[in-house]
Enzyme design. Sequence first.
Site, short mmCIF file in Angstrom:
data_model
loop_
_atom_site.label_atom_id
_atom_site.label_comp_id
_atom_site.label_asym_id
_atom_site.label_seq_id
_atom_site.Cartn_x
_atom_site.Cartn_y
_atom_site.Cartn_z
N HIS A 139 -4.36 -3.97 3.18
CA HIS A 139 -3.95 -4.54 1.90
C HIS A 139 -2.95 -3.63 1.15
O HIS A 139 -1.85 -4.05 0.81
CB HIS A 139 -5.17 -4.74 1.00
O1 RIB Z 1 -8.80 -6.55 -1.92
C1 RIB Z 1 -8.27 -5.39 -1.33
C2 RIB Z 1 -8.16 -4.27 -2.30
O2 RIB Z 1 -9.46 -3.86 -2.72
C3 RIB Z 1 -7.54 -3.01 -1.68
O3 RIB Z 1 -6.86 -2.28 -2.67
C4 RIB Z 1 -8.73 -2.24 -1.20
O4 RIB Z 1 -8.49 -0.84 -1.10
C5 RIB Z 1 -9.71 -2.52 -2.30
O5 RIB Z 1 -9.41 -1.63 -3.37
#
Ligand code: RIB
Length: 304
Positions: free
Chosen positions: A235
């Site tokens: 992500h």
């Molecule tokens: O949904 C994904 C996010 O949530 C990313 O930033 C992961 O590290 C968590 O923080």
Amino acid sequence: MSKKRAVIIDTDPGIDDAVALAIALNHEELDVKLLTTVAGNVSVAKTTDNTLKLLSFFEKEIPVAEGSAHPLINEFEDSADIHGESGMDGYDFPKPTRQIETVHAVEAMRRTILESKEPITLVPIAALTNIALLFAMYPEVKANIEEIVLMGGTMSRGNTNTSAEFNIYVDPHAAKMVFQSGVPIVMVGTDVTSVAVLTNQETEKIKTLGKVGEMFYAMFKHYRGGSLKTGLKMHDVCAIAYLVAPQLFETQATYVEIATEGPAAGATVADLKMKYHDEKNATVCVEVDVDGFRNWVINELSKI
Ligand code: RIB
Ligand code: CA
């Protein structure tokens, strides 16, 4: 050599944060002025410790300031089920030698932004609690912020409830304040981060990249953001990719509203037909060149 882009990264390592920070800290186009931490994947004590561990691992001297231990209003909910109890399970990092700043993350951001000769890009890859507090306490900083490139939100399905992505879900009130701040936002949500996954082909290649590759592969085996078999969701890495390789993404300008209460709390609702709003507050990433992203990740990690 073109001028480096001055950035502040607000983070909650977190295994995908770790890959994002590795690339950002070593990228020739980025000048990371400050790292700030927040409660998110795990407690702020652990996200701060993890950030210091990563700086020691990559031998980087960048100020780290600890931020909010708690969302503005909601009860804190972590995602240790995804990243492990430590937030970076799987690899035994040496105890960090670096110290954190003596001021809160919000104060450190205020100082860094107001003292910077060039506009700062804020890169939140965690809950938006620190950013909301910054704008509430020191709105004057907005004049020296180029834009916010954040990992968060979704126009498709959530990863924490049906409609909410984790970073927005953790602190929807903070997210609402940030999306209403008037500062230009690029939203890198699960619309793109859930498809730009690293397959076995990439993770096997990463495994061969020396000490860095060994460390990441050891953590990938514990990471529950997807799996080694079905593909790992990077992500936060997508937000860094947007910063330095925006051509990998297709975007759409719209108005994004944040639901703060009820079963859809944390939803990022895009008014795509602009029926309820006159102005647009966010540029949302809607498509990603998956092969291009994968090649970019391998290329960037190979350079470290
Ligand atoms: O949904 C994904 C996010 O949530 C990313 O930033 C992961 O590290 C968590 O923080
Ligand atoms: Ca994160």
